[in-house]
Design a protein around this motif. Structure first.
Motif, PDB file in Angstrom:
ATOM      1  N   SER A 179       0.842  -1.183   0.000  1.00 40.46           N
ATOM      2  CA  SER A 179       0.000   0.000   0.000  1.00 40.46           C
ATOM      3  C   SER A 179       0.882   1.239   0.000  1.00 40.46           C
ATOM      4  O   SER A 179       1.930   1.271   0.654  1.00 40.46           O
ATOM      5  CB  SER A 179      -0.895  -0.028   1.260  1.00 40.46           C
ATOM      6  N   ALA A 180       0.468   2.244  -0.767  1.00 42.65           N
ATOM      7  CA  ALA A 180       1.217   3.501  -0.821  1.00 42.65           C
ATOM      8  C   ALA A 180       0.216   4.646  -0.583  1.00 42.65           C
ATOM      9  O   ALA A 180      -0.958   4.498  -0.921  1.00 42.65           O
ATOM     10  CB  ALA A 180       1.893   3.651  -2.170  1.00 42.65           C
ATOM     11  N   PRO A 181       0.597   5.749   0.004  1.00 40.27           N
ATOM     12  CA  PRO A 181       1.944   6.120   0.450  1.00 40.27           C
ATOM     13  C   PRO A 181       2.378   5.338   1.677  1.00 40.27           C
ATOM     14  O   PRO A 181       1.569   4.749   2.363  1.00 40.27           O
ATOM     15  CB  PRO A 181       1.793   7.607   0.787  1.00 40.27           C
ATOM     16  N   SER A 182       3.674   5.385   1.903  1.00 40.71           N
ATOM     17  CA  SER A 182       4.228   4.633   3.014  1.00 40.71           C
ATOM     18  C   SER A 182       5.375   5.427   3.632  1.00 40.71           C
ATOM     19  O   SER A 182       5.710   6.529   3.160  1.00 40.71           O
ATOM     20  CB  SER A 182       4.713   3.274   2.508  1.00 40.71           C
ATOM     21  N   TYR A 183       5.965   4.897   4.667  1.00 40.58           N
ATOM     22  CA  TYR A 183       7.165   5.517   5.239  1.00 40.58           C
ATOM     23  C   TYR A 183       8.030   4.421   5.826  1.00 40.58           C
ATOM     24  O   TYR A 183       7.629   3.260   5.893  1.00 40.58           O
ATOM     25  CB  TYR A 183       6.820   6.582   6.276  1.00 40.58           C
ATOM     26  N   ASP A 184       9.207   4.808   6.250  1.00 42.95           N
ATOM     27  CA  ASP A 184      10.159   3.835   6.785  1.00 42.95           C
ATOM     28  C   ASP A 184       9.897   3.642   8.282  1.00 42.95           C
ATOM     29  O   ASP A 184      10.086   4.567   9.061  1.00 42.95           O
ATOM     30  CB  ASP A 184      11.583   4.357   6.541  1.00 42.95           C
ATOM     31  N   PRO A 185       9.473   2.446   8.700  1.00 44.32           N
ATOM     32  CA  PRO A 185       9.183   2.237  10.118  1.00 44.32           C
ATOM     33  C   PRO A 185      10.437   2.321  10.985  1.00 44.32           C
ATOM     34  O   PRO A 185      10.361   2.538  12.188  1.00 44.32           O
ATOM     35  CB  PRO A 185       8.586   0.829  10.160  1.00 44.32           C
ATOM     36  N   GLU A 186      11.594   2.129  10.361  1.00 45.43           N
ATOM     37  CA  GLU A 186      12.856   2.230  11.112  1.00 45.43           C
ATOM     38  C   GLU A 186      13.141   3.688  11.471  1.00 45.43           C
ATOM     39  O   GLU A 186      13.812   3.972  12.448  1.00 45.43           O
ATOM     40  CB  GLU A 186      13.984   1.670  10.241  1.00 45.43           C
ATOM     41  N   ASP A 187      12.590   4.579  10.658  1.00 43.99           N
ATOM     42  CA  ASP A 187      12.872   6.000  10.862  1.00 43.99           C
ATOM     43  C   ASP A 187      11.602   6.796  10.531  1.00 43.99           C
ATOM     44  O   ASP A 187      11.510   7.445   9.512  1.00 43.99           O
ATOM     45  CB  ASP A 187      14.052   6.411   9.949  1.00 43.99           C
ATOM     46  N   PRO A 188      10.589   6.696  11.364  1.00 43.86           N
ATOM     47  CA  PRO A 188       9.297   7.304  11.021  1.00 43.86           C
ATOM     48  C   PRO A 188       9.400   8.820  10.894  1.00 43.86           C
ATOM     49  O   PRO A 188      10.137   9.446  11.655  1.00 43.86           O
ATOM     50  CB  PRO A 188       8.379   6.933  12.188  1.00 43.86           C
ATOM     51  N   PRO A 189       8.703   9.387   9.911  1.00 47.47           N
ATOM     52  CA  PRO A 189       8.804  10.829   9.682  1.00 47.47           C
ATOM     53  C   PRO A 189       8.007  11.619  10.717  1.00 47.47           C
ATOM     54  O   PRO A 189       7.058  11.102  11.308  1.00 47.47           O
ATOM     55  CB  PRO A 189       8.178  10.990   8.297  1.00 47.47           C
ATOM     56  N   GLU A 190       8.446  12.841  10.945  1.00 51.64           N
ATOM     57  CA  GLU A 190       7.626  13.788  11.696  1.00 51.64           C
ATOM     58  C   GLU A 190       6.581  14.311  10.721  1.00 51.64           C
ATOM     59  O   GLU A 190       6.936  14.946   9.734  1.00 51.64           O
ATOM     60  CB  GLU A 190       8.469  14.997  12.119  1.00 51.64           C
ATOM     61  N   ILE A 191       5.329  14.012  10.966  1.00 49.10           N
ATOM     62  CA  ILE A 191       4.329  14.534  10.040  1.00 49.10           C
ATOM     63  C   ILE A 191       3.811  15.847  10.599  1.00 49.10           C
ATOM     64  O   ILE A 191       3.309  15.915  11.707  1.00 49.10           O
ATOM     65  CB  ILE A 191       3.205  13.508   9.815  1.00 49.10           C
ATOM     66  N   ASN A 192       4.013  16.911   9.838  1.00 45.47           N
ATOM     67  CA  ASN A 192       3.583  18.238  10.302  1.00 45.47           C
ATOM     68  C   ASN A 192       2.814  18.945   9.197  1.00 45.47           C
ATOM     69  O   ASN A 192       2.535  18.369   8.140  1.00 45.47           O
ATOM     70  CB  ASN A 192       4.795  19.061  10.759  1.00 45.47           C
ATOM     71  N   GLU A 193       2.504  20.198   9.423  1.00 45.46           N
ATOM     72  CA  GLU A 193       1.679  20.941   8.462  1.00 45.46           C
ATOM     73  C   GLU A 193       2.310  20.996   7.073  1.00 45.46           C
ATOM     74  O   GLU A 193       1.624  21.009   6.068  1.00 45.46           O
ATOM     75  CB  GLU A 193       1.455  22.370   8.980  1.00 45.46           C
ATOM     76  N   ASN A 194       3.633  21.017   7.043  1.00 47.34           N
ATOM     77  CA  ASN A 194       4.313  21.199   5.761  1.00 47.34           C
ATOM     78  C   ASN A 194       4.264  19.964   4.883  1.00 47.34           C
ATOM     79  O   ASN A 194       4.229  20.060   3.668  1.00 47.34           O
ATOM     80  CB  ASN A 194       5.774  21.594   5.996  1.00 47.34           C
ATOM     81  N   ASN A 195       4.280  18.781   5.513  1.00 52.71           N
ATOM     82  CA  ASN A 195       4.368  17.590   4.669  1.00 52.71           C
ATOM     83  C   ASN A 195       3.135  16.691   4.774  1.00 52.71           C
ATOM     84  O   ASN A 195       3.168  15.563   4.322  1.00 52.71           O
ATOM     85  CB  ASN A 195       5.640  16.803   5.012  1.00 52.71           C
ATOM     86  N   GLU A 196       2.077  17.203   5.376  1.00 48.67           N
ATOM     87  CA  GLU A 196       0.960  16.280   5.616  1.00 48.67           C
ATOM     88  C   GLU A 196       0.263  15.843   4.331  1.00 48.67           C
ATOM     89  O   GLU A 196      -0.317  14.760   4.288  1.00 48.67           O
ATOM     90  CB  GLU A 196      -0.031  16.830   6.642  1.00 48.67           C
TER      91      GLU A 196
END
Lengths: 460, 574
Positions: free
Chosen positions: A167-184
């Motif tokens: 399934s996409a979108p996805s992220y790296d569970p080893e290094d989860p992103p900070e999800i904030n207003e800029n990249n949500e």
């Protein structure tokens, strides 16, 4: 005193009410303790007592997808594999509620109601979970999705094993992103597993359902002919085709994916019969499962909506919504002579029954249609597949595949959603599949290339 | 390899110990009540009334008996010249009395009209209407009486000696302390120090009670020690200071307990202090309203010299005092109306402070007392209607009050906001504890606000296991049944009413607490008796327990036995 003693029985009533409440609480504890424990904020699971010492998760070939080492949870060594299987495996925070690490954390963390989570580490009966998925196939499909939002599921329709699930979108569970207003916007819906938890407008792939309803309800459907001028006007809101298909038989109309023909077929069948067939095929059902994980409810209902909307609903527009896993299941029913195999993803959850070979994680199979209907749909889908067997990106030619494409309009300013669903009619490679690519554009390229990437990996 | 196997052995023993604790707790609670059921005098009448004209013998079973024409009278006289509630025959330390309670034609002792309480001795004649009774000794009545279901027969084997019960409890607390010493996060010997200090306190109380105060039984105190001590041991790994405060409060509670038991020894003395207690309680509430500071949405705290006190907790004791009365005082209207006004002030003041949980406890207790006193359904319905009206007014003037309870029933949709934050964590961590718990000090609920006070039931479930948590609920249930059972032997209706209502209050409070934090009822933020951290709450629970203790006939038995023995020694007839 006698009077006061009699009246003092009121204390009994108060106490009985309290006893009733305590019993209710006890019942709730017994029924729901598993759900209560599995919360992302539960300190026993997220900190040193939990996932940091949980069991391994491996794919069908034994590749480590998640494991714990030195009190830290690690995931597969390859970034793309991690991203491809994020929604299957899960992350440290339990944000993906349908993932194995969320749903099966009782097994992984060794929780049971008697001992709770306070078991000393040396005695913790943590168990490893083996999945049915092929990490490489999922990785290939995820790569093929590129930057699009979408999903791909491939499973063995003979056994039910889910082989590719991404399934996409996805992220790296080893290094989860900070999800904030800029990249949500980039991570919109990232915590949803699109294979399990999402539904999309089906578009032309819904013609499989409409065709099933037609075969079952219109006796002379193969004798009828359908004339397409590229334009079908029903009460003002016209259904169009890319070009006029001319006069066609039912099979031709399916192969051509003629909107005008299928709009009128839906009207011929009628809203009630359409709904009846759709529901038998799993629409409007909320109890379909992949292993222990409930699949999002797909939607079909055009009753009382009028002919125009009924026509639109017959070609997968209107309010139709389809889940990718359900679409693959419908294809498995076609492949299996009418009975859909329930998919499962947990091969071995470490519990005794699984060790004895009794699959506790697979739901019963579902009878969707008669063998006759199945064989007719197979022919239709085979005919449809022949039309694009030679297209670029489709490397399924050797597998005798039967399929249907779909292009669902989702709004004026958005590119359409691209679908590709079907199965390979090959005893050595019995795969049912569904892929959806949001804003993938027209044609079969987007979704079909995802499926071929996955199956290509499975066949090799 | 050897080190690992040693670790396994250690872990297995810790786990085995933890698995044994729930059974151990059940044994202790069972023994407390098993002991409460025994050591009873055989079911015999206290005295006998013989009807002069017919010679018929009527057993007098209670310390206070109503005589009258109405159906519910203890001694019923079907005689048109006798009032429905005519007089009360009652026993006090000084002997037997008969007290006219406003009969039409009066009560006569040996032919003289009785004014107020008139003393009667064996062979005196009591005349009501056309009927004359002769007071005879209890032995005169020969027929067997039906024993109560709750109490064991006199012939049953003896129960556990109080000191043995105390040893059991001490070891339970010791296990908790040892477990806390080896908690996951901190390892030190502080829990053992606290344990030592607490056991000193408990045993000191035990010896004073048995030898200085001559109390024959100790099971209620033992139960309270068991529960309070468990609360203290749970606090050690949470906040040491609170554990010490809790222990000091426990000591004060024990003193309050002893004083109240002594004070209400004579139910008539209570009656003369009634007004003073009422005024003191109202003043306390008034001070609270004026000087109270808001804490967690309710202004129910005042600060006295650096110590936070919750006055409403002490008013609970006063409330029971004012509500209960001896049988001959119970019948007067004035007494009841005073109580209704007092109740309205208490509930109103608490609502004004925003402490709706406690207001609800007071209101429910008021209903209990009102029913037990008057048996009057009309009063209760009236009170309920008034309360519904009051709630309606509060909600229409201050609609935000309802918001505080809006998450009720769907707390899982409020996992991260104040509506359901505490409740979902209580449930999650209770389930995480399983049946035997994760061990003292190993819980995570302790990081949630108010876990040591309002949420303590969840904390117990997590650290000590669901079985012990439910066993505590069972202990409170048993306490209520016990309180109701001893009313049959109470020395005065004052004790009967106060014990039942004190127990009822604890049950209601426990229900609001336990069900509030598990989303069965709205969360109101009240404490769990004896276990929640909070000095005022601890003291008030011991105070309420004193009423139950006093209702038990055996409580004051030692006092009467001592002079009897002295007489026997001198060779006189008793």
């Amino acid at each position: 005193m006698k009077r006061i003693m009699t009246r003092s029985l009121i204390v009994w009533f108060v106490t009985f009410a309290f006893v009733a409440g305590i019993i209710l609480l006890g019942v709730r504890v017994v029924l729901y303790h598993g759900d209560w424990v599995q919360q992302p904020y539960n300190g026993h699971i997220i900190s040193n007592g939990g996932l940091a010492r949980a069991g391994k998760i491996t794919d069908r070939a034994g590749q480590q997808l998640a494991y714990s080492e030195n009190d830290t949870r690690h995931y597969n060594s390859d970034l793309t594999t991690r991203e491809a299987l994020l929604h299957v495996v899960g992350d440290n925070n339990g944000y993906i509620s349908t993932a194995i690490q969320s749903r099966y954390s009782n097994s992984l963390t060794g929780y049971n109601f008697v001992l709770g989570l306070g078991i000393p580490d040396s005695l913790r009966p943590n168990s490893d979970i083996k999945l049915t998925v092929d990490a490489d196939a999922s990785r290939a499909a995820f790569n093929a999705l590129g930057s699009h939002k979408g999903a791909c599921v491939v499973y063995n329709y003979k056994t039910g094993e889910v082989l590719c699930d991404t399934s996409a979108p996805s992220y790296d569970p080893e290094d989860p992103p900070e999800i904030n207003e800029n990249n949500e916007s980039e991570y919109d819906g990232v915590y949803l597993d699109n294979v399990i938890s999402s539904t999309f407008t089906p578009g032309s792939i819904f013609k499989i359902v409409t065709a099933a309803a037609a075969v079952e309800n219109i006796p002379d459907i193969y004798e009828q002919t359908f004339t397409c001028d590229g334009y079908l006007d029903v009460e003002g809101n016209p259904i169009t085709c890319e070009y006029a298909h001319g006069t066609q038989t039912f099979s031709d109309a399916f192969a051509n994916s003629c909107n005008c023909a299928f709009g009128s077929i839906a009207m011929q069948v009628g809203a009630d019969k359409m709904k009846e067939t759709a529901e038998r095929l799993g629409f409007n059902k909320n109890d379909l499962k992949m292993s222990d994980i409930t699949i999002a409810t797909s939607h079909y209902d055009a009753t009382g909506a009028g002919d125009n909307y009924l026509a639109w609903s017959g070609i997968g527009q209107y309010q139709d919504l389809a889940n990718p896993t359900l679409m693959a299941m419908i294809c498995s029913a076609v492949a299996n002579g009418g009975t859909a195999t329930s998919p499962y993803i947990v091969d071995d959850d470490g519990k005794l029954l699984d060790k004895l070979g009794i699959k506790t994680n697979k739901s019963p199979d579902i009878s969707m249609m008669s063998a006759d209907t199945a064989s007719r749909l197979r022919d239709l889908m085979r005919g449809s597949a022949e039309g694009y067997a030679n297209n670029r990106g489709v490397s399924l030619a050797g597998l005798n595949f039967c399929a249907k494409t779909g292009t669902a309009e989702v709004g004026e300013d958005k590119d359409p959603t691209s679908w590709f669903v079907g199965f390979t009619d090959d005893p050595a490679h019995p795969y049912a599949f569904a892929a959806v690519v949001v804003e993938g554009g027209y044609g079969i390229d987007a979704a079909a290339s995802v499926v071929s990437a996955a199956i290509g990996e499975l066949v090799n | 390899m050897r080190r690992i196997s040693l670790q396994v052995i250690l872990d297995v023993s810790v786990l085995a110990l933890r698995a044994l604790l729930p059974i151990y707790a059940l044994v202790i609670i069972y023994q407390c009540f098993a002991s409460a059921r025994r050591h009873r005098r055989p079911e015999k009448p206290l005295v006998t009334l013989e009807i002069k004209e017919t010679g018929q013998k009527i057993p007098v079973l209670f310390w206070e008996n109503s005589i009258g024409r109405s159906k519910g009278s203890d001694i019923r006289v079907s005689d048109i010249s006798v009032s429905r509630d005519h007089c009360v025959l009652l026993r006090r330390k000084e002997g037997w009395f008969v007290s006219d309670i406003g009969s039409k034609f009066g009560t006569y002792v040996n032919g003289e009209r009785a004014e107020g309480r008139a003393k009667v001795i064996i062979d005196d004649e009591i005349t009501v209407g056309h009927t004359t009774f002769v007071l005879k000794r209890g032995e005169e009545y020969q027929e067997r009486l039906r024993p109560s279901w709750f109490f064991s027969k006199a012939s049953d084997k003896g129960s556990l000696k109080p000191y043995k019960l105390m040893i059991l409890i001490t070891f339970f607390h010791l296990f908790m302390a040892v477990e806390a010493c080896f908690s996951n996060e901190v390892q030190d010997y502080v829990p053992l120090l606290i344990f030592g200090a607490m056991e000193l306190l408990m045993w000191g109380f035990f010896f004073i009670s048995s030898y200085a105060l001559n109390r024959v039984n100790f099971e209620l105190e033992a139960l309270a020690c068991f529960l309070s001590g468990m609360g203290v041991m749970l606090l050690v790994r949470q906040e040491l200071r609170s554990a010490i405060v809790q222990m000091i409060a426990m000591a004060i509670g024990m003193i309050a307990f002893a004083i109240i038991v002594k004070f209400i020894e004579d139910p008539d003395r209570v009656n003369s202090w009634r007004l003073a207690i009422m005024i003191a309680a109202v003043v306390l509430l008034a001070i609270n309203i004026v000087f109270g500071r808001v804490q967690n949405g309710a202004a129910n705290w005042i600060n006295i010299g650096g110590v936070s006190v919750q006055p409403s907790e002490f008013v609970k004791i006063a409330f029971i005092f004012v509500g209960a009365a001896a049988l001959d005082k119970l019948q007067t209207k004035r007494n009841f109306i005073e109580f209704i006004i007092f109740s309205a002030i208490c509930v109103g003041a608490l609502a004004l402070m925003g402490d709706f949980g406690t207001a609800l406890i007071f209101f429910a207790t008021f209903l209990l007392i009102a029913l037990m006193r008057s048996g009057d359904i009309k009063t209760v319905i009236l009170a309920l209607v008034a309360a519904a009206f009051a709630v309606f007014i509060v909600l229409s003037i201050k609609p935000y009050v309802a918001d505080r309870f809006s998450a009720w029933g769907h707390v899982w949709e409020h996992v991260q906001d104040s509506g359901g934050y505490q409740q979902v964590r209580v449930m999650t961590y209770m389930a995480s504890g399983g049946l035997i718990g994760v061990g003292v000090g190993n819980g995570y609920l302790k990081y949630v606000f108010a876990s040591e006070s309002d949420l303590v039931f969840g904390l117990i479930g997590e650290e000590m296991g669901v079985i012990i948590a439910f066993a505590i609920a069972a202990a409170i249930i048993a306490l209520a049944f016990y309180s109701r059972a001893i009313t049959t032997r109470s020395r005065s209706s004052f004790y009967a009413i106060s014990a039942c209502c004190a127990a009822g209050l604890m049950v209601i409070q426990s229900a609001l607490n336990i069900f509030g934090i598990t989303d069965i009822l709205p969360l109101t933020g009240v404490t769990l008796p004896f276990l929640s951290a909070g000095g005022s709450s601890m003291i008030s629970c011991w105070g309420l327990l004193a009423f139950i203790k006093a209702a038990d006939e055996r409580t004051y038995a030692a006092k009467r036995r001592a002079p009897a023995n002295a007489l026997r020694k001198r060779g006189e007839a008793v």
